[in-house]
Design a protein around this motif. Sequence first.
Motif, mmCIF file in Angstrom:
data_model
loop_
_atom_site.group_PDB
_atom_site.id
_atom_site.type_symbol
_atom_site.label_atom_id
_atom_site.label_comp_id
_atom_site.label_asym_id
_atom_site.label_seq_id
_atom_site.Cartn_x
_atom_site.Cartn_y
_atom_site.Cartn_z
ATOM 1 N N LEU A 47 26.514 -19.142 44.213
ATOM 2 C CA LEU A 47 25.649 -20.317 44.732
ATOM 3 C C LEU A 47 25.106 -20.264 46.471
ATOM 4 C CD1 LEU A 47 27.207 -23.458 42.966
ATOM 5 C CD2 LEU A 47 24.847 -22.645 42.657
ATOM 6 N N LEU A 48 26.349 -19.789 47.029
ATOM 7 C CA LEU A 48 26.152 -19.470 48.506
ATOM 8 C C LEU A 48 25.596 -18.212 48.805
ATOM 9 C CD1 LEU A 48 29.489 -20.966 49.679
ATOM 10 C CD2 LEU A 48 27.230 -21.981 49.740
ATOM 11 N N GLY A 49 25.599 -17.185 47.616
ATOM 12 C CA GLY A 49 24.889 -15.756 48.053
ATOM 13 C C GLY A 49 25.891 -15.073 49.060
ATOM 14 N N VAL A 50 27.184 -15.128 49.148
ATOM 15 C CA VAL A 50 27.931 -14.345 50.015
ATOM 16 C C VAL A 50 29.252 -14.310 49.221
ATOM 17 C CG1 VAL A 50 27.159 -15.530 52.096
ATOM 18 C CG2 VAL A 50 29.197 -16.589 51.010
ATOM 19 N N ARG A 51 30.098 -13.133 49.678
ATOM 20 C CA ARG A 51 31.405 -12.852 48.896
ATOM 21 C C ARG A 51 32.271 -13.829 49.860
ATOM 22 N NH1 ARG A 51 33.468 -10.170 45.169
ATOM 23 N NH2 ARG A 51 31.554 -8.811 44.958
ATOM 24 N N LEU A 52 33.440 -14.312 49.417
ATOM 25 C CA LEU A 52 34.128 -15.046 49.868
ATOM 26 C C LEU A 52 35.935 -14.470 50.057
ATOM 27 C CD1 LEU A 52 33.312 -18.462 48.774
ATOM 28 C CD2 LEU A 52 32.821 -17.823 50.996
ATOM 29 N N PHE A 53 36.101 -13.843 49.056
ATOM 30 C CA PHE A 53 37.648 -12.928 49.113
ATOM 31 C C PHE A 53 37.489 -11.823 48.721
ATOM 32 C CE2 PHE A 53 38.841 -17.614 47.416
ATOM 33 C CZ PHE A 53 39.425 -17.800 48.925
ATOM 34 N N ARG A 54 38.458 -10.950 49.027
ATOM 35 C CA ARG A 54 38.638 -9.733 48.791
ATOM 36 C C ARG A 54 40.076 -9.680 48.036
ATOM 37 N NH1 ARG A 54 36.089 -8.456 53.653
ATOM 38 N NH2 ARG A 54 38.062 -8.482 54.827
ATOM 39 N N ARG A 55 40.290 -9.021 47.044
ATOM 40 C CA ARG A 55 41.508 -8.835 46.494
ATOM 41 C C ARG A 55 42.355 -7.600 47.077
ATOM 42 N NH1 ARG A 55 42.360 -11.359 41.601
ATOM 43 N NH2 ARG A 55 40.695 -12.601 40.726
ATOM 44 N N VAL A 56 43.574 -8.150 47.333
ATOM 45 C CA VAL A 56 44.343 -6.864 47.975
ATOM 46 C C VAL A 56 45.711 -6.900 47.314
ATOM 47 C CG1 VAL A 56 43.525 -7.482 50.411
ATOM 48 C CG2 VAL A 56 45.317 -9.025 49.582
ATOM 49 N N HIS A 57 46.432 -6.006 47.398
ATOM 50 C CA HIS A 57 47.766 -5.710 46.541
ATOM 51 C C HIS A 57 48.651 -7.075 46.309
ATOM 52 C CE1 HIS A 57 50.958 -3.670 44.750
ATOM 53 N NE2 HIS A 57 52.009 -4.131 45.799
ATOM 54 N N ARG A 58 48.744 -7.543 47.561
ATOM 55 C CA ARG A 58 49.568 -9.108 47.213
ATOM 56 C C ARG A 58 49.123 -10.475 47.235
ATOM 57 N NH1 ARG A 58 55.214 -7.762 47.987
ATOM 58 N NH2 ARG A 58 55.593 -5.984 48.836
ATOM 59 N N GLY A 59 47.648 -10.454 46.662
ATOM 60 C CA GLY A 59 46.963 -11.493 46.798
ATOM 61 C C GLY A 59 45.605 -11.278 47.124
ATOM 62 N N ILE A 60 44.775 -12.301 48.181
ATOM 63 C CA ILE A 60 43.544 -12.286 48.363
ATOM 64 C C ILE A 60 43.599 -12.284 49.807
ATOM 65 C CG2 ILE A 60 42.813 -13.543 46.337
ATOM 66 C CD1 ILE A 60 42.778 -16.045 47.734
ATOM 67 N N GLU A 61 42.300 -11.854 50.297
ATOM 68 C CA GLU A 61 41.894 -11.659 51.783
ATOM 69 C C GLU A 61 40.611 -12.492 51.981
ATOM 70 O OE1 GLU A 61 40.884 -8.016 53.956
ATOM 71 O OE2 GLU A 61 42.882 -8.116 54.516
ATOM 72 N N LEU A 62 40.561 -13.309 52.923
ATOM 73 C CA LEU A 62 39.254 -14.056 53.222
ATOM 74 C C LEU A 62 38.285 -13.056 53.930
ATOM 75 C CD1 LEU A 62 41.279 -16.369 53.000
ATOM 76 C CD2 LEU A 62 39.774 -17.443 54.641
ATOM 77 N N THR A 63 36.977 -13.125 53.756
ATOM 78 C CA THR A 63 35.885 -12.393 54.299
ATOM 79 C C THR A 63 35.660 -13.040 55.438
ATOM 80 O OG1 THR A 63 34.284 -13.258 53.129
ATOM 81 C CG2 THR A 63 35.106 -11.520 52.064
ATOM 82 N N ALA A 64 34.622 -12.087 56.394
ATOM 83 C CA ALA A 64 34.234 -12.927 57.397
ATOM 84 C C ALA A 64 33.591 -14.171 57.131
ATOM 85 C CB ALA A 64 33.447 -11.898 58.235
ATOM 86 N N SER A 65 32.803 -14.168 56.066
ATOM 87 C CA SER A 65 31.993 -15.546 55.827
ATOM 88 C C SER A 65 32.800 -16.649 55.285
ATOM 89 C CB SER A 65 31.045 -15.060 54.534
ATOM 90 O OG SER A 65 29.935 -14.354 54.675
#
Length: 315
Positions: A47-65
């Motif tokens: 809906l927003l047209g942006v990526r919000l999370f990246r998956r990392v080994h121990r969880g998730i990481e916030l994107t700059a957006s």
Amino acid sequence: MSASLPPLTALRAFEAAVRHRSLKKAAEELNVTPAAVSHQIQMLEELLGVRLFRRVHRGIELTASAEIFAPKLQEGFECLRQAVGRLREHRGADVLEVGAPPSFISNWLMPRLHRFVSAYPEVDVRVSTRVRQFSQLPRGVRGDVASVMGWVDEVDVLVVFGNGDYPGTRVDMLLPLTVTPLCSPALLEGPHPLRKPEDLRHHMLLHDDRGVLYEGPSFWEMWLEKAGVEGVDTSRGLHFWHSIPAMEAAVANKGVVATTKELAHLYLSTHRLVAPFPLEVRLASSYHIVSNEPASKREVVKQFREWLKQETRTA
């Protein structure tokens, strides 16, 4: 034109995931599966047209957006939590607001309310009433519907006299009612003692005008018709919009009142009033318990509504 907001469910899932930095912990808080949280966040990203999370080994990481998006969103949810908290503090989980007409409160509820308070001492019961002015209503026009719909959102439980047709509310019939003449014991003696219904022609009629307001015909008209009595002029006498002053006038020996016997228990049990005739006429209207839908789901409201019904069964 302002852009429409994304669904609150998706925003809530994202906000929980940001706080926990974990889809699993966000799912536990929201009582859903991690897959459901992931689906909501994916929908939000689309809906927003942006990526919000990246998956990392121990969880998730916030994107700059997401780093830009998250703080104000969290601030908004914190405002919502504070608003709900303030409302709960104002109302209180164990505060019960009860509304009813003056006659019902004085003659039925207050003599019994101590039993509910004893059974639920943690509940703060607050009783309020209204004296509705009916003088502008044409004869036979129902006076309860507008009053109920304007009152029910201000209290948790409302007890009202009427036919029970109040759209969008939870309604239970509480107390069926009958009408019969009542008078001071003094009128059973004297120059024109009340021995038979025809003797009413010698006495002043006192009118509890709830009959006119809710039933159409007056209480006196209904009762005299069932009694098969003619020659009693029901146009004469004193008129009262509420039962309390009508019964008090009868206690003061000002005449005979046709009223609901169920609300006259205190007067009858103390012999301030008597029922000179055995005939009782059942009304189409009765007392009903009314709550709006949100209030009806509160546990304390369920307890009080059940207690009211139990009181009518044991009376």
